[in-house]
Structure formats: structure tokens, C-alpha cells
Motif scaffolding. Structure first.
Motif, PDB file in Angstrom:
ATOM      1  N   ILE A 195       0.838  -1.197   0.000  1.00 23.87           N
ATOM      2  CA  ILE A 195       0.000   0.000   0.000  1.00 23.87           C
ATOM      3  C   ILE A 195       0.878   1.253   0.000  1.00 23.87           C
ATOM      4  O   ILE A 195       0.670   2.178  -0.791  1.00 23.87           O
ATOM      5  N   VAL A 196       1.878   1.273   0.878  1.00 22.66           N
ATOM      6  CA  VAL A 196       2.772   2.440   0.970  1.00 22.66           C
ATOM      7  C   VAL A 196       3.451   2.701  -0.366  1.00 22.66           C
ATOM      8  O   VAL A 196       3.502   3.846  -0.847  1.00 22.66           O
ATOM      9  N   LEU A 197       3.971   1.660  -0.989  1.00 26.53           N
ATOM     10  CA  LEU A 197       4.710   1.838  -2.244  1.00 26.53           C
ATOM     11  C   LEU A 197       3.793   2.290  -3.376  1.00 26.53           C
ATOM     12  O   LEU A 197       4.170   3.140  -4.195  1.00 26.53           O
ATOM     13  N   LYS A 198       2.589   1.728  -3.431  1.00 32.11           N
ATOM     14  CA  LYS A 198       1.652   2.153  -4.477  1.00 32.11           C
ATOM     15  C   LYS A 198       1.219   3.602  -4.252  1.00 32.11           C
ATOM     16  O   LYS A 198       1.022   4.357  -5.204  1.00 32.11           O
ATOM     17  N   VAL A 199       1.054   3.980  -2.997  1.00 30.26           N
ATOM     18  CA  VAL A 199       0.740   5.373  -2.680  1.00 30.26           C
ATOM     19  C   VAL A 199       1.855   6.283  -3.172  1.00 30.26           C
ATOM     20  O   VAL A 199       1.606   7.319  -3.819  1.00 30.26           O
TER      21      VAL A 199
ATOM     22  N   ALA B 103      -8.113 -12.017  -2.243  1.00 31.01           N
ATOM     23  CA  ALA B 103      -7.022 -11.224  -1.674  1.00 31.01           C
ATOM     24  C   ALA B 103      -7.447  -9.788  -1.407  1.00 31.01           C
ATOM     25  O   ALA B 103      -6.980  -9.155  -0.460  1.00 31.01           O
ATOM     26  N   ASP B 104      -8.336  -9.237  -2.232  1.00 32.40           N
ATOM     27  CA  ASP B 104      -8.738  -7.846  -2.023  1.00 32.40           C
ATOM     28  C   ASP B 104      -9.482  -7.659  -0.701  1.00 32.40           C
ATOM     29  O   ASP B 104      -9.392  -6.594  -0.086  1.00 32.40           O
ATOM     30  N   ILE B 105     -10.207  -8.664  -0.270  1.00 37.10           N
ATOM     31  CA  ILE B 105     -10.877  -8.571   1.038  1.00 37.10           C
ATOM     32  C   ILE B 105      -9.829  -8.582   2.142  1.00 37.10           C
ATOM     33  O   ILE B 105      -9.929  -7.831   3.128  1.00 37.10           O
ATOM     34  N   LEU B 106      -8.795  -9.414   1.988  1.00 36.26           N
ATOM     35  CA  LEU B 106      -7.711  -9.439   2.966  1.00 36.26           C
ATOM     36  C   LEU B 106      -6.971  -8.105   2.971  1.00 36.26           C
ATOM     37  O   LEU B 106      -6.624  -7.567   4.035  1.00 36.26           O
ATOM     38  N   ARG B 107      -6.761  -7.541   1.798  1.00 35.86           N
ATOM     39  CA  ARG B 107      -6.094  -6.230   1.698  1.00 35.86           C
ATOM     40  C   ARG B 107      -6.961  -5.141   2.348  1.00 35.86           C
ATOM     41  O   ARG B 107      -6.449  -4.274   3.054  1.00 35.86           O
ATOM     42  N   LEU B 108      -8.264  -5.207   2.111  1.00 38.67           N
ATOM     43  CA  LEU B 108      -9.159  -4.212   2.707  1.00 38.67           C
ATOM     44  C   LEU B 108      -9.195  -4.362   4.224  1.00 38.67           C
ATOM     45  O   LEU B 108      -9.253  -3.363   4.948  1.00 38.67           O
ATOM     46  N   TRP B 109      -9.112  -5.613   4.712  1.00 40.63           N
ATOM     47  CA  TRP B 109      -9.032  -5.837   6.159  1.00 40.63           C
ATOM     48  C   TRP B 109      -7.756  -5.188   6.715  1.00 40.63           C
ATOM     49  O   TRP B 109      -7.793  -4.538   7.763  1.00 40.63           O
ATOM     50  N   CYS B 110      -6.644  -5.346   6.013  1.00 37.86           N
ATOM     51  CA  CYS B 110      -5.384  -4.732   6.462  1.00 37.86           C
ATOM     52  C   CYS B 110      -5.537  -3.220   6.583  1.00 37.86           C
ATOM     53  O   CYS B 110      -5.063  -2.608   7.544  1.00 37.86           O
ATOM     54  N   ALA B 111      -6.203  -2.615   5.588  1.00 41.84           N
ATOM     55  CA  ALA B 111      -6.363  -1.173   5.589  1.00 41.84           C
ATOM     56  C   ALA B 111      -7.396  -0.718   6.621  1.00 41.84           C
ATOM     57  O   ALA B 111      -7.328   0.417   7.112  1.00 41.84           O
ATOM     58  N   ALA B 112      -8.338  -1.587   6.952  1.00 45.78           N
ATOM     59  CA  ALA B 112      -9.413  -1.215   7.871  1.00 45.78           C
ATOM     60  C   ALA B 112      -8.938  -1.121   9.314  1.00 45.78           C
ATOM     61  O   ALA B 112      -9.598  -0.510  10.153  1.00 45.78           O
ATOM     62  N   GLN B 113      -7.794  -1.728   9.614  1.00 43.75           N
ATOM     63  CA  GLN B 113      -7.311  -1.783  10.992  1.00 43.75           C
ATOM     64  C   GLN B 113      -6.446  -0.567  11.323  1.00 43.75           C
ATOM     65  O   GLN B 113      -5.713  -0.079  10.470  1.00 43.75           O
TER      66      GLN B 113
ATOM     67  N   LEU C 123      -8.024   6.483  -5.865  1.00 47.11           N
ATOM     68  CA  LEU C 123      -7.810   6.550  -4.420  1.00 47.11           C
ATOM     69  C   LEU C 123      -7.742   5.164  -3.789  1.00 47.11           C
ATOM     70  O   LEU C 123      -7.021   4.949  -2.813  1.00 47.11           O
ATOM     71  N   LEU C 124      -8.500   4.229  -4.334  1.00 50.67           N
ATOM     72  CA  LEU C 124      -8.553   2.880  -3.753  1.00 50.67           C
ATOM     73  C   LEU C 124      -7.521   1.931  -4.345  1.00 50.67           C
ATOM     74  O   LEU C 124      -7.338   0.833  -3.827  1.00 50.67           O
ATOM     75  N   ALA C 125      -6.843   2.336  -5.410  1.00 52.18           N
ATOM     76  CA  ALA C 125      -5.898   1.438  -6.096  1.00 52.18           C
ATOM     77  C   ALA C 125      -4.830   0.853  -5.176  1.00 52.18           C
ATOM     78  O   ALA C 125      -4.518  -0.333  -5.261  1.00 52.18           O
ATOM     79  N   PRO C 126      -4.238   1.642  -4.247  1.00 56.93           N
ATOM     80  CA  PRO C 126      -3.228   1.041  -3.361  1.00 56.93           C
ATOM     81  C   PRO C 126      -3.787  -0.050  -2.455  1.00 56.93           C
ATOM     82  O   PRO C 126      -3.060  -0.963  -2.068  1.00 56.93           O
TER      83      PRO C 126
END
Length: 924
Positions: free
Chosen positions: A76-80, A621-631, A761-764
Motif C-alpha cells: 500500500i505504501v509503495l503504491k501510494v 485477496a482484495d478482502i484481505l487487503r481491505l481488512w489490512c487497511a481497515a485496521q 484513491l482505492l488502487a493502493p
């Protein structure tokens, strides 16, 4: 005419059902085939460089949920950063040496391990590590993480091993590396020394004993009350097994001590602990003398069961937290004991072997395992009358990170990097202050660790690792850790691997003509120990960042779990400061651990482990990624099926918003049909105002690494501002207006800008879904959303006055919706379009609503709205807006066949008798 064919209904191939577990692997193949990561790097070639340095996971086993959290946050950081306008390469790495791999290989070999040489064992370890590097690489790629996966850094690569040896040589050059006999954390099960980072603390039951040491010297001249009395100094310990190694008793030079006349004789303890001591032991007796500790300095006590002295020394480390204020001192089994012994010239005595057993020469206990011998020591103390009291306590005790067994402190010959030499400690502490720590408490945590840590024990008594490239003279026994010789060996490692240390003899490894600097002999033996794996990974800044022209050092960011303050952050800092005088990183960001839904640590035995593979198979994987971002990852985070289901529901709302907008953009060309901001209806400008606020919040949150804020803001935007209000109201305009009408094109312009911004905005975070939406968008300028930038800010879209007006309308609409719901329950109406609404309100509010008289029908999604001063009959009174009264009735007129609104003007056009004037204008 079939009027349904004249409606502009949404059309899109973008599927409603995400089906991520099947669709994502297809996208991974497409990304790889198109060279997406390479394209990202090409796109960024002339942009400023941002380096996130990957802390290497251990190449052993499948990835766990903590790995997934860590790698997704990095991605996420790198894509940002790329979307902010940086070149942000990602070079993944793996930690390949060390005890866990060696033990696993031994386990797989069974009894065969006894017949293998070190070289053969290392070959199998190398193969084992390579196997799991390949497995984990595929697992990380499945998470949607973009990086240079074909060229990772491995600590077992020949170049890396050579660099590791060369970095150790730097400490030999500057005098920081030395060999010494010191107490170190020692695992008797794994038979090796342990670094601070390899020690875990867990509850452990230990015996607690109070023991009296008979005072041998006559102290009556200084303490007259003790004349003619046998006095005893009392110690307290939770490691009875160390009593055979006792050489001294330490008292604090500034404490006062008392002599108590008790049933067990005259006992000396610290005055500040006498009451607690008497209460714990059950003894009684008066104080017969109070005196300074200095009066007992260097007086002799009798060891309880050996014929030797135990000398009384003064030490600043003695406290009044527990015990007696008289500290049992075994120089071979404790850091403070060791330091005091060095100062006072005592032997660093260690009667315990590598396997945690007493040497056979130890009287009474020879050959016994030390923990098992606790009771034997207690029995001996009882036998000689030295034991005053015993009990069992539960306390935090160090355990081996690998085998989970309790460890011991044990003095052995080891290689150390000095914290004092070259002012390493003070320089490291200074460097900490020059780093940005996120969260800020990270600074205090690592500062305290560096401030209080002992010298770094860098040697290990195992096979799988980079050897300590020192030699010993066979003639005089002198150890030779010469920086120039070590540099020579490091160069050999770069081309031949460090395996040659276990294959070649010393003469082949050394430059021709090498002689012992002490005796001049030319015959040498190689050191048998290998390097601490934390030194391996700690040199990655040198082995990776400094050697790769696409990177730079120091790194802009290290991002790992909070345990790495004593692990990789720690070892990297010491190595870099010790060899280069600066920290290897500018910013350090840490995340917490992943717990189960109830806040418990994950454990196979408890059965609460959530594996990334299982999450991906069920949710994607996108649900897992969204969980990571949700925390709020800065604290410990929780995961469970229930939590993931909630995240999946939030994902569904985002996906449905994107799909709905895509369906309404099927006939829209942004290049030629965009409506200017000033020409837009007020509600469209309100929507762009809300979008601008979202962009500002999200971009700010990305800059501050606050990804959970993004999750909350985006899901709220999609659910509240869009689905529940703006997009709901737009349906009539979008479906029933002329396709090329200004009002419809304005709505499409707004929806396009909303979707274009949302996807970027959501791509990362939603890397798969964002790119999937991107492929269905009109007029895209890049092959992938991951090659685009964040949406530009448009401050001219912000209008706080407009926002306040529409906030008022939204409040009225919420009350109208409540009144409609009551009417529906009373079966007055069915669908809201069946309703006519009459509103009475105070004059000021009524005048305000009159300004929107033409739009209220579509805003409330009803067929008719009447504004009046007063109401008759039954009506609903608002609970939130004083004076607002709402009456709902069946809408007057007949239902339009095309838009389903009721109209009293149906049939006004003879050619279209079943549709309303608005629809008639749209079809003729």
C-alpha cells in the motif's frame, strides 16, 4: 412504441458478483504478461526516489497472517508513493540462515544427521531455504504485491554472504569485535547462545528460596552488637541451581542493613526489606543493630555447602524491590554478577556445560540437569541448615524463541561487538533521535533497549550461517580477528559462498605468508562459530541498498512489526552506526500483532489460527487487503470470520457503487461530453464538493499512513453520500431524460469524476478490483490504474455555503422518508412514487424549500410535493425539525407508463396518451 426501450438503463459488462478467488489469479497472469511492475519502474524513471527497504521474512514454512499484514501494508505504501509521483521500487528479501532451518533439516533427517558433515548439512539447509523462498514468493504475489520478484535479495546468496563477512571485518578494523568470556542467554536444548531478539518472556514457575550465609570474619569492632554472636547474611534467589556457582554476596553501598535476632540466628538483611522478609519467612525477632553496608565490604562469608569463601561486595545494582537487599552473586550466570566480578577481580566461574548440565567435577550435583537440580540444591541447603524458607512463585522468565523452553545465563567464550568501543552506544542513541518513529512511542522503546543492552553477542554454536572469519594459532592459541585477513576471506565468499569455510583448510583461505602476530607461526585453525542471524539481516542496508544502483541508503522507510524494535530495527541500527556512523533508515513505521476475534494470540493448539490462504480461497485477496487497511495497525489487530464478513460487506458496497456508475457511463465520452462545473445543477455541484472533501481526507490519510481512516471515509462516502442520497436521486434523471440532455450529461460528468477519483484513491488498497473497474472505464489513458497518479485536487469545487443548504435539505428528506415508511406500513402507499407529500413548515423553512420546489419531487423520490402553511387531517410531526409537519397520501393523477410517476397531465399528448409530459418531451 415500447417505452421501456426508450429508457437509458444502466449497461455494463462489469460483473456484480466479484468472484475474487477465481478472477484475481487471472489478473495476476495478465499483469505479469504485460510487465506491470517493469512498466511502473519505467514510468517512474525520472521521478524522485522513495526507498522502502523490505525486512526479510524467514524462509521456513508458509506465510502466516502477520506476514500478510506486513507485506500488504508495504505494498500500500509503495503504491501510494508511486501515485504521489515517486519512483518506488520494491526489492523483496528473505532471511535464509539460522537455527529454525537447521533444526527442521535435522528433524527431517532423523538419525541420519549424525552421519553428515557440516558441509553436507549446509547443502541441505540451502536447499530447504530455497524451497520455501519459492513457496512464499508465490504466496506473497497472490496478495497482489508488485515487486522485483525475480531478483530478490537472499541472505544466503554468495554476494550477500561475502558482504556479511565484510561488514564483520569493519568491526575488526575499528576494534569493536572481541572474543571474551561472558554470561549470555543460552538455550541448552538448541545448544547455542541466543541474541536479545531471540529471547521471549513467558510465565514460569520457579522455586523461591531464602538462604543464610555464615559470616566468617569478626565484625564486632565495627558492629559491637554482634560480638560473640554468629551472624548470617541472607540472600534470596529463584535459581537455586546457581548456588553451586556462588562466589559473592552483593550489598548496596548506600543502603542501611539490620541484624535481626531470630529463631534461625542473627540474620542480616536490608532495613528497607526487613518487614517483608519476616512476613514471608514467618520468622520473628528484634533489630539488635543497624549499620551501613560499607562496614561489611570485602568481609568473608562461608559458602553453604562448599569449603570456600563467598565475599561481600558492594554493588549499585542491588535494589529494594524484592528479597533481602543481599544479592546472591554467581559471576558465570548473570550480567550484573559478571560486571561486579570483573570490577572486583573474581573468577568468571561457570560449572555448567553446553547441554545445561553440571560438569562431572561439581561436587554433589555432577551430571545433573540444572533445572532438575533445583530440588537437589534445596535438599542440600536443608541438610546443612542454610535454608530459611522455600516456596514456588510464577514470574516472567526468558524462553528460547525457537523451542520455547526456559533458558539460562551461562558464561562461555563468545564473540562480541562492544557497545563501549567507538562510543557505539552513545552514537546509536544519538542516531535514534534523528529518525522519525511512527508511532512516536517507538523511539522510547528502542532507546531504552539500546541504553541498557549488554555487548552484542554475535557468535552461535551451529552450522547454518555465515562463519565468523577468525583464526587461532595452533602453536600459541592466539585468536586472530584481523580486519584485512577477514576482508580477504569475504572476497572468497562472494564467488565461492561461505560453504568454503567448511571445505577448505585455513591455509587456502588465508593470504600466502600469513603468520601469527604473537609467535610468528604459520599454522592456523578456523573458528567454528557462525554469526548471529540478526547480524545477517542487520547488514541488509549495506548488502542491498548500497550495492543496487536503483536504490539508496539510508532507506526512507523501514516497516515491520513492533517486535522488531529489539530485532531487525535494532541490529540494523547497531551495524550501520558501528560501521558508518548513521542510522540505516530515515523513518520507521511499526504495526502490532494479529490476534483472533476475541483478542487472543493465535495458536494451533487453541485452533484459532486464521491462515491467509484460507481467507483468499473464501473471500479473495482484495478482502484481505481491505481488512489490512481497515485496521488501526499501530495497535494489535483482530481477525475472524465475522470480522472478514463485515469487511466483505463494505467491499460489496464499494463494488456496487462502482458498478452502478459504470452502468450509467456506457454511452458517455469524457473527452467530448463533459459539462462545465458552472453549468451543472446545484445537486451535482454538491456531489463534487463532497468528492473534493473525500479526496482531501484520503490523500492526507495516505501521507500520514492512517489507512483505517481511508477505509472509514470511502465506505461512508459510498454508502451515505452516494448510494443513500445522490445516486438514488439521480436514477429518474439518468433513466428518463434525453440521452444527450444537459441534465443527464451533467450527472454523467459528475459520476465519471467520482468513479475516476474513487478508483485511483482505492488502487493502493483494492489493487485487483480497482484495476478491474479501470479496464471498464471510458477514455482511460493508461493500461492499468497502477500506472496512473492520484486525482488532482480541485479546490474550486468546494462550496461550504452550498454544503450547508443541502445539509438542510437532507435533514428534511430524512423526515420525509420516515413519514413515507409509516404510510407504507399503513398500506396508504406501496412504492414511494405512489405518494404525494404535503409539507407544512415555519415561514423561513417554507420559503427555503420553495426555492427548490421544482427539484423536491426527485429529491424525495415521490410523484408530487405540495408546500403549505397548515395541514388538516392526519399528519406526521418531525422530532428533529421544529414545526415541520408531513402528510402522505396517494399521489393524484395516473401512473406514467415510462417513469412510473403519477401525473394529472397524462394523455396531454394524443400520440403518447400513457406517459407524462416530461417523458413525452424525452421521446419525441
Amino acid at each position: 412504441m415500447e417505452y421501456k426501450d426508450t429508457l437509458n438503463l444502466p449497461q455494463t459488462d462489469f460483473p456484480m458478483k466479484a468472484n475474487l478467488p477465481q478472477r484475481e489469479p487471472e489478473m495476476l497472469i495478465a499483469w505479469e504478461k504485460s510487465g506491470l511492475y517493469e512498466a511502473m519502474e519505467t514510468e517512474g524513471k525520472d521521478k524522485p526516489l522513495f526507498v522502502l527497504h523490505d525486512g526479510p521474512p524467514y524462509a521456513n514454512g508458509h506465510i502466516h497472517i502477520g506476514h500478510a499484514l506486513n507485506k500488504v501494508l508495504k505494498d500500500i505504501v509503495l503504491k501510494v508513493k508511486r501515485m504521489e509521483g515517486f519512483r518506488a521500487p520494491y526489492v523483496p528479501g528473505w532471511d535464509c540462515h539460522g537455527l529454525p532451518i537447521e533444526l527442521q533439516v535435522e528433524k527431517n533427517l532423523g538419525s541420519k544427521k549424525h552421519h553428515l558433515s557440516k558441509l553436507e548439512m549446509r547443502k541441505l539447509c540451502r536447499e530447504y531455504a530455497a524451497k520455501y523462498v519459492a513457496i512464499q514468493r508465490d504466496e506473497f504475489k497472490r496478495l497482489g504485491i508488485q515487486g522485483d520478484w525475480e531478483n530478490p535479495y537472499l541472505t544466503m546468496n554468495f554476494d550477500y554472504e561475502g558482504q556479511t563477512a565484510a561488514e564483520l571485518a569493519k568491526f575488526a578494523h575499528n576494534g569493536g569485535l572481541y572474543r571474551g568470556r561472558k554470561p549470555v542467554h543460552w538455550c541448552s536444548s538448541c545448544v547455542t547462545a541466543l541474541a536479545e531478539a531471540e529471547v521471549e518472556y513467558a510465565d514460569h514457575s520457579s522455586p523461591s528460596i531464602f538462604v543464610r550465609f555464615a559470616l566468617r570474619d569478626d565484625v564486632s569492632a565495627d558492629i559491637p552488637a554482634l560480638a560473640g554472636k554468629q551472624a548470617y547474611v541472607v540472600i534470596w534467589t529463584t535459581t537455586p541451581w546457581t548456588i553451586p556457582a556462588n562466589l559473592a554476596v552483593a550489598l548496596h553501598p548506600e543502603f542501611d542493613y539490620v541484624a535481626l535476632e531470630t529463631e534461625k540466628g542473627v540474620l542480616i538483611v536490608a532495613e528497607g526489606l526487613k518487614d517483608a522478609f519476616l512476613a514471608t519467612t514467618g520468622l520473628t525477632g528484634p533489630v539488635i543493630a543497624t549499620f551501613s553496608a560499607t562496614l561489611l565490604e570485602r568481609k568473608r562469608c562461608q559458602h553453604p555447602f562448599y569449603d570456600r569463601d563467598s565475599i561481600i561486595l558492594l554493588g549499585e545494582h542491588v535494589t529494594l524491590e524484592a528479597g533481602t537487599g543481599c544479592v546472591h552473586t554467581a559471576p558465570g550466570h548473570g550480567q550484573e554478577d559478571y560486571e561486579l566480578a570483573l570490577k572486583e577481580g573474581l573468577e568468571i566461574y561457570n560449572p555448567v556445560d553446553n547441554h545445561g548440565k553440571y560438569l562431572q567435577t561439581v561436587e554433589f550435583f555432577g551430571g545433573q540437569q540444572v533445572f532438575a537440580a533445583n530440588q537437589s540444591v534445596i535438599d542440600k541447603l536443608t541438610e546443612v541448615g542454610a535454608l530459611l524458607q522455600t516456596s514456588t512463585i510464577s514470574h516472567s522468565y526468558p524462553h528460547c524463541w525457537r523451542c520455547k523452553k526456559p533458558i539460562i545465563f551461562r558464561a562461555t567464550e563468545q564473540w562480541f561487538i562492544s557497545m563501549k568501543q567507538n562510543d557505539l552506544r552513545s552514537k546509536a542513541l544519538e542516531a535514534i533521535g534523528q529518525v522519525e518513529w511512527i508511532p512516536k512511542w517507538g523511539r522510547e522503546r528502542i532507546y531504552g533497549m539500546i541504553e541498557n543492552r549488554p555487548d552484542w553477542c554475535v557468535s552461535r554454536q551451529r552450522s547454518w550461517g555465515v562463519p565468523i572469519t577468525a583464526f587461532s594459532c595452533t602453536q600459541c592459541g592466539e585468536y586472530i580477528a584481523d580486519g584485512t585477513l577477514m576482508d580477504h576471506v569475504a572476497q572468497i565468499f562472494r564467488t565461492e559462498s561461505s560453504d568454503v569455510w567448511f571445505d577448505w583448510d585455513a591455509e587456502k583461505l588465508l593470504p600466502l605468508g600469513t603468520k601469527c602476530p604473537k609467535c610468528g607461526a604459520a599454522s592456523f585453525e578456523k573458528e567454528n562459530d557462525i554469526l548471529d542471524v540478526w547480524f545477517d539481516s542487520g547488514v541488509s542496508h549495506a548488502a542491498v541498498l548500497e550495492t543496487n544502483p536503483a536504490l539508496h541508503s539510508p532507506a526512507d522507510l523501514y516497516l515491520e512489526g513492533s517486535d522488531q524494535h529489539r530485532g531487525w530495527f535494532h541490529s540494523s541500527l547497531l551495524e550501520s552506526v558501528g560501521s558508518r556512523g548513521c542510522a540505516p533508515y530515515r523513518n520507521v513505521l511499526t504495526h502490532g500483532f494479529v490476534l483472533d476475534g476475541q483478542g487472543r494470540k493465535m495458536s494451533k493448539s487453541v485452533g484459532n489460527v486464521v491462515a491467509p490462504e484460507d481467507v483468499i480461497k473464501k473471500f479473495g485477496a482484495d478482502i484481505l487487503r481491505l481488512w489490512c487497511a481497515a485496521q488501526d495497525y499501530r495497535d494489535d489487530t483482530r481477525i475472524s470470520q465475522e470480522i472478514l464478513t463485515r469487511v466483505a460487506e463494505a467491499y460489496r458496497r464499494i463494488r456496487n457503487t462502482c458498478r452502478y456508475i459504470l452502468g450509467n457511463l456506457s454511452d458517455f465520452n469524457p473527452d467530448s461530453q463533459t459539462v462545465e462545473f458552472a453549468a451543472m445543477p446545484e445537486i451535482d455541484r454538491w456531489a463534487l464538493h463532497q468528492l473534493e472533501l473525500l479526496k482531501e481526507r484520503v490523500l492526507s490519510a495516505y501521507q500520514n499512513y492512517e489507512f483505517h481512516v481511508i477505509y472509514q471515509d470511502v465506505t461512508s462516502f459510498c454508502s451515505v453520500e452516494m448510494s443513500a442520497f445522490y445516486l438514488d436521486i439521480l436514477k429518474d434523471r439518468m433513466y428518463t431524460s434525453r440521452p444527450d440532455s444537459l441534465e443527464r450529461l451533467s450527472a454523467q460528468t459528475v459520476m465519471y469524476r467520482i468513479l475516476d477519483s474513487l478508483v485511483r484513491l482505492l488502487a493502493p488498497v483494492l489493487s485487483f478490483t480497482s484495476d478491474e473497474v479501470w479496464q471498464h472505464m471510458p477514455a482511460r489513458t493508461r493500461n492499468s490504474v497502477h500506472l496512473s497518479c492520484f486525482p488532482a485536487l480541485n479546490p474550486e469545487w468546494k462550496d461550504t455555503t452550498l454544503e450547508a443548504r443541502w445539509e438542510r435539505i437532507i435533514r428534511v428528506r430524512a423526515d420525509v422518508s420516515k413519514a413515507l415508511e409509516l404510510a407504507r406500513a399503513a398500506k396508504t402507499i406501496g412504492h414511494s412514487l405512489d405518494a404525494g407529500v404535503t409539507i407544512a413548515a415555519p415561514a423561513e423553512l417554507l420559503a427555503f424549500l420553495n426555492e427548490y420546489r421544482q427539484e423536491l419531487q426527485s429529491i424525495f423520490i415521490v410523484s408530487n410535493v405540495t408546500l403549505t402553511d397548515t395541514l388538516e387531517g392526519e399528519y406526521w410531526c418531525s422530532e428533529s425539525i421544529p414545526g415541520l409537519n408531513i402528510q402522505v397520501s396517494a399521489a393524484p393523477g395516473e401512473k406514467c407508463e415510462r417513469c412510473w410517476c403519477y401525473s394529472q397531465q397524462l394523455g396531454s399528448n394524443s400520440q403518447h396518451p400513457s406517459i407524462c409530459p416530461k417523458c413525452t418531451a424525452a421521446v419525441i
